[in-house]
Design an enzyme around this catalytic site. Structure first.
Site, PDB file in Angstrom:
ATOM      1  N   TYR A   1     -58.499 -42.159 -69.711  1.00  0.00           N
ATOM      2  CA  TYR A   1     -57.888 -40.915 -70.212  1.00  0.00           C
ATOM      3  C   TYR A   1     -56.502 -41.161 -70.808  1.00  0.00           C
ATOM      4  O   TYR A   1     -55.913 -40.263 -71.379  1.00  0.00           O
ATOM      5  CB  TYR A   1     -57.826 -39.832 -69.124  1.00  0.00           C
ATOM      6  CG  TYR A   1     -57.206 -40.302 -67.834  1.00  0.00           C
ATOM      7  CD1 TYR A   1     -55.836 -40.320 -67.659  1.00  0.00           C
ATOM      8  CD2 TYR A   1     -58.017 -40.736 -66.793  1.00  0.00           C
ATOM      9  CE1 TYR A   1     -55.284 -40.769 -66.475  1.00  0.00           C
ATOM     10  CE2 TYR A   1     -57.469 -41.180 -65.596  1.00  0.00           C
ATOM     11  CZ  TYR A   1     -56.109 -41.196 -65.452  1.00  0.00           C
ATOM     12  OH  TYR A   1     -55.564 -41.654 -64.289  1.00  0.00           O
TER      13      TYR A   1
ATOM     14  N   ASN B   1     -62.908 -43.232 -52.470  1.00  0.00           N
ATOM     15  CA  ASN B   1     -61.727 -42.841 -53.259  1.00  0.00           C
ATOM     16  C   ASN B   1     -60.949 -41.711 -52.600  1.00  0.00           C
ATOM     17  O   ASN B   1     -59.903 -41.308 -53.101  1.00  0.00           O
ATOM     18  CB  ASN B   1     -62.112 -42.461 -54.702  1.00  0.00           C
ATOM     19  CG  ASN B   1     -62.623 -41.045 -54.811  1.00  0.00           C
ATOM     20  OD1 ASN B   1     -63.242 -40.529 -53.871  1.00  0.00           O
ATOM     21  ND2 ASN B   1     -62.392 -40.396 -55.922  1.00  0.00           N
TER      22      ASN B   1
ATOM     23  N   ALA C   1     -69.626 -52.829 -64.696  1.00  0.00           N
ATOM     24  CA  ALA C   1     -70.444 -52.719 -63.483  1.00  0.00           C
ATOM     25  C   ALA C   1     -69.546 -52.740 -62.245  1.00  0.00           C
ATOM     26  O   ALA C   1     -69.963 -53.141 -61.174  1.00  0.00           O
ATOM     27  CB  ALA C   1     -71.455 -53.861 -63.432  1.00  0.00           C
ATOM     28  N   GLY C   2     -68.279 -52.307 -62.416  1.00  0.00           N
ATOM     29  CA  GLY C   2     -67.329 -52.292 -61.303  1.00  0.00           C
ATOM     30  C   GLY C   2     -67.460 -51.017 -60.479  1.00  0.00           C
ATOM     31  O   GLY C   2     -68.487 -50.327 -60.537  1.00  0.00           O
TER      32      GLY C   2
ATOM     33  N   LEU D   1     -51.407 -39.503 -62.697  1.00  0.00           N
ATOM     34  CA  LEU D   1     -51.205 -38.080 -63.000  1.00  0.00           C
ATOM     35  C   LEU D   1     -51.572 -37.205 -61.794  1.00  0.00           C
ATOM     36  O   LEU D   1     -51.410 -35.988 -61.833  1.00  0.00           O
ATOM     37  CB  LEU D   1     -52.079 -37.674 -64.197  1.00  0.00           C
ATOM     38  CG  LEU D   1     -51.869 -38.452 -65.502  1.00  0.00           C
ATOM     39  CD1 LEU D   1     -52.829 -37.952 -66.580  1.00  0.00           C
ATOM     40  CD2 LEU D   1     -50.434 -38.319 -65.998  1.00  0.00           C
TER      41      LEU D   1
ATOM     42  N   LYS E   1     -60.575 -49.595 -53.306  1.00  0.00           N
ATOM     43  CA  LYS E   1     -61.667 -48.652 -53.005  1.00  0.00           C
ATOM     44  C   LYS E   1     -62.699 -49.222 -52.027  1.00  0.00           C
ATOM     45  O   LYS E   1     -63.324 -48.475 -51.292  1.00  0.00           O
ATOM     46  CB  LYS E   1     -62.353 -48.211 -54.306  1.00  0.00           C
ATOM     47  CG  LYS E   1     -61.505 -47.234 -55.098  1.00  0.00           C
ATOM     48  CD  LYS E   1     -62.226 -46.689 -56.300  1.00  0.00           C
ATOM     49  CE  LYS E   1     -61.312 -45.739 -57.059  1.00  0.00           C
ATOM     50  NZ  LYS E   1     -61.900 -45.168 -58.248  1.00  0.00           N
TER      51      LYS E   1
ATOM     52  N   ALA F   1     -66.116 -47.969 -60.655  1.00  0.00           N
ATOM     53  CA  ALA F   1     -66.350 -46.686 -61.338  1.00  0.00           C
ATOM     54  C   ALA F   1     -67.777 -46.629 -61.878  1.00  0.00           C
ATOM     55  O   ALA F   1     -68.456 -45.597 -61.780  1.00  0.00           O
ATOM     56  CB  ALA F   1     -65.343 -46.509 -62.460  1.00  0.00           C
TER      57      ALA F   1
ATOM     58  N   GLY G   1     -61.834 -39.463 -69.935  1.00  0.00           N
ATOM     59  CA  GLY G   1     -61.962 -39.336 -68.486  1.00  0.00           C
ATOM     60  C   GLY G   1     -61.055 -38.318 -67.812  1.00  0.00           C
ATOM     61  O   GLY G   1     -61.027 -38.245 -66.574  1.00  0.00           O
TER      62      GLY G   1
HETATM   63  P1  NAP Z   1     -63.269 -52.523 -62.109  1.00  0.00           P
HETATM   64  O1  NAP Z   1     -63.829 -52.391 -60.736  1.00  0.00           O
HETATM   65  O2  NAP Z   1     -62.253 -53.566 -62.408  1.00  0.00           O
HETATM   66  O3  NAP Z   1     -64.532 -52.710 -63.091  1.00  0.00           O
HETATM   67  C1  NAP Z   1     -64.435 -52.969 -64.471  1.00  0.00           C
HETATM   68  C2  NAP Z   1     -65.580 -53.895 -64.855  1.00  0.00           C
HETATM   69  O4  NAP Z   1     -65.612 -54.064 -66.274  1.00  0.00           O
HETATM   70  C3  NAP Z   1     -65.418 -55.293 -64.248  1.00  0.00           C
HETATM   71  O5  NAP Z   1     -66.657 -55.715 -63.713  1.00  0.00           O
HETATM   72  C4  NAP Z   1     -65.032 -56.134 -65.473  1.00  0.00           C
HETATM   73  O6  NAP Z   1     -65.427 -57.472 -65.341  1.00  0.00           O
HETATM   74  C5  NAP Z   1     -65.810 -55.434 -66.569  1.00  0.00           C
HETATM   75  N1  NAP Z   1     -65.332 -55.756 -67.913  1.00  0.00           N
HETATM   76  C6  NAP Z   1     -64.071 -56.042 -68.325  1.00  0.00           C
HETATM   77  N2  NAP Z   1     -64.047 -56.246 -69.659  1.00  0.00           N
HETATM   78  C7  NAP Z   1     -65.311 -56.075 -70.112  1.00  0.00           C
HETATM   79  C8  NAP Z   1     -65.918 -56.133 -71.402  1.00  0.00           C
HETATM   80  N3  NAP Z   1     -65.208 -56.412 -72.503  1.00  0.00           N
HETATM   81  N4  NAP Z   1     -67.241 -55.903 -71.490  1.00  0.00           N
HETATM   82  C9  NAP Z   1     -67.976 -55.633 -70.399  1.00  0.00           C
HETATM   83  N5  NAP Z   1     -67.459 -55.567 -69.136  1.00  0.00           N
HETATM   84  C10 NAP Z   1     -66.148 -55.772 -69.004  1.00  0.00           C
HETATM   85  O7  NAP Z   1     -62.606 -51.153 -62.559  1.00  0.00           O
HETATM   86  P2  NAP Z   1     -63.101 -49.666 -62.166  1.00  0.00           P
HETATM   87  O8  NAP Z   1     -62.427 -49.205 -60.947  1.00  0.00           O
HETATM   88  O9  NAP Z   1     -64.570 -49.636 -62.222  1.00  0.00           O
HETATM   89  O10 NAP Z   1     -62.450 -48.822 -63.387  1.00  0.00           O
HETATM   90  C11 NAP Z   1     -62.933 -48.964 -64.705  1.00  0.00           C
HETATM   91  C12 NAP Z   1     -62.207 -47.980 -65.624  1.00  0.00           C
HETATM   92  O11 NAP Z   1     -62.534 -46.652 -65.249  1.00  0.00           O
HETATM   93  C13 NAP Z   1     -60.683 -48.083 -65.550  1.00  0.00           C
HETATM   94  O12 NAP Z   1     -60.151 -47.941 -66.836  1.00  0.00           O
HETATM   95  C14 NAP Z   1     -60.287 -46.908 -64.692  1.00  0.00           C
HETATM   96  O13 NAP Z   1     -58.987 -46.440 -64.974  1.00  0.00           O
HETATM   97  C15 NAP Z   1     -61.342 -45.895 -65.096  1.00  0.00           C
HETATM   98  N6  NAP Z   1     -61.567 -44.852 -64.072  1.00  0.00           N
HETATM   99  C16 NAP Z   1     -61.352 -43.562 -64.452  1.00  0.00           C
HETATM  100  C17 NAP Z   1     -61.551 -42.553 -63.519  1.00  0.00           C
HETATM  101  C18 NAP Z   1     -61.316 -41.126 -63.938  1.00  0.00           C
HETATM  102  O14 NAP Z   1     -61.182 -40.262 -63.061  1.00  0.00           O
HETATM  103  N7  NAP Z   1     -61.291 -40.836 -65.207  1.00  0.00           N
HETATM  104  C19 NAP Z   1     -61.964 -42.850 -62.205  1.00  0.00           C
HETATM  105  C20 NAP Z   1     -62.175 -44.198 -61.878  1.00  0.00           C
HETATM  106  C21 NAP Z   1     -61.964 -45.195 -62.825  1.00  0.00           C
HETATM  107  P3  NAP Z   1     -64.327 -58.507 -64.741  1.00  0.00           P
HETATM  108  O15 NAP Z   1     -64.164 -58.150 -63.314  1.00  0.00           O
HETATM  109  O16 NAP Z   1     -64.969 -59.824 -64.973  1.00  0.00           O
HETATM  110  O17 NAP Z   1     -63.082 -58.292 -65.575  1.00  0.00           O
END
Ligand code: NAP
Length: 283
Positions: free
Chosen positions: A223, A89, A129-130, A18, A68, A132, A244
């Protein structure tokens, strides 16, 4: 009229973003001759993209999954915030200099506080713990909560983030949960979903409605959809909720200010984002 200067988003995939709607509306409203584009870059194309960067008339970039952290070696300078978070970012390009920033945590905290939640002295649980989660937990820690518990299915990743926070923020109790039940949702003030779980209909609800309570605030970084199963359950339990979209708006506003040096027209950006989101959810 000269050709517009270009900025945009790099990631893989990026086509549902978006951000173009929000930034192009902002450029239009301030009369800036610039265009925000999407650059869907495959992993093996990242190197070539950065080597050709200075020939592309680019003045700024946003960076999303999965780049990132991967963009860091291509940058001449990284802000203190981005260094602390370990991810970039936003990139500002001037002359032959590319500088990295991170506005995700700032965007999250601004929206959280605007939604009426002050983290100071509070008990917080985060799922994920990724990248974000790292940005969010670092910014929350700056706001001096009492305790933060983190759960991730990738347990070493959660352990690493906890160790990192403990080393950087004293006087806050950090704990890792081995299961969702270890998040003790019944006793926390703020529950955050920082995983992609909830983006599709097939995804389960991360925390049962029976564990939530009316004094809880549930913030889902997702979001799209606007209301995940987690947020629906939270609402049913009488909890306060936010998705979000506000974080997206404020991280974008902060990026806009880094690129242009001008105050972001937040209301114009909010309206464009809402319209784009409504269009997207009707598809
Ligand atoms: P990421 O780096 O892939 O981190 C996600 C983490 O969640 C990974 O460590 C993943 O483990 C873990 N995970 C997956 N399924 C799980 C579960 N059922 N229970 C516990 N942990 C679990 O992704 P990210 O960049 O942090 O983004 C995360 C979310 O935030 C996304 O949906 C993204 O779109 C959103 N976001 C939103 C904004 C905004 O502006 N609103 C900004 C940034 C991100 P594995 O690696 O083992 O799968």
């Amino acid at each position: 009229m000269p050709l517009p200067k270009i900025c945009g988003l790099i990631g893989y995939p990026v086509k549902h973003s978006l951000s173009p709607a929000m930034h192009n509306a902002a450029f239009g409203s301030l009369g800036i001759n610039a265009e925000y584009k999407l650059f869907e870059i495959k992993p093996d194309e990242l190197d070539g993209f950065f080597h050709a960067l200075l020939m592309q008339n680019l003045f700024g970039l946003n960076v999303t999954i999965p780049y990132k952290e991967k963009v860091i070696p291509f940058l001449k300078h990284i802000s203190a915030e981005a260094k602390l978070i370990g991810a970039v970012n936003t990139i500002k390009i001037s002359g032959n200099k590319a500088e990295g920033f991170n506005t995700d945590g700032e965007g999250f905290l601004r929206h959280l506080e605007e939604s009426g939640f002050n983290p100071k002295g509070k008990i917080i649980s985060i799922i994920g713990a990724g990248g974000a989660a790292k940005a969010v937990s670092v910014y929350l820690s700056k706001a001096k909560p009492m305790a933060i518990t983190i759960y991730d299915t990738d347990m070493p990743k959660a352990a690493y983030l906890i160790g990192y926070l403990e080393a950087n923020f004293k006087n806050i109790k950090f704990k890792q949960a081995d299961f969702v039940s270890g998040l003790n949702v019944g006793f926390v003030d703020l529950l955050i979903n920082a995983t992609p779980i909830g983006m599709t209909d097939r995804d389960s609800c991360l925390v049962g409605e029976n564990l939530m309570h009316k004094d809880l605030f549930v913030y889902d970084l997702i979001y799209n959809p606007a209301e995940t199963k987690l947020l629906k359950a939270a609402k049913n339990a009488g909890a306060k909720t936010a998705n979000g979209l506000g974080m997206l708006l404020y991280q974008g506003a902060a990026a806009f200010e880094i690129w242009t040096g001008k105050k972001a027209p937040v209301e114009v950006m909010r309206k464009a984002l809402k319209e784009a989101e409504e269009k997207c959810s009707q598809k």
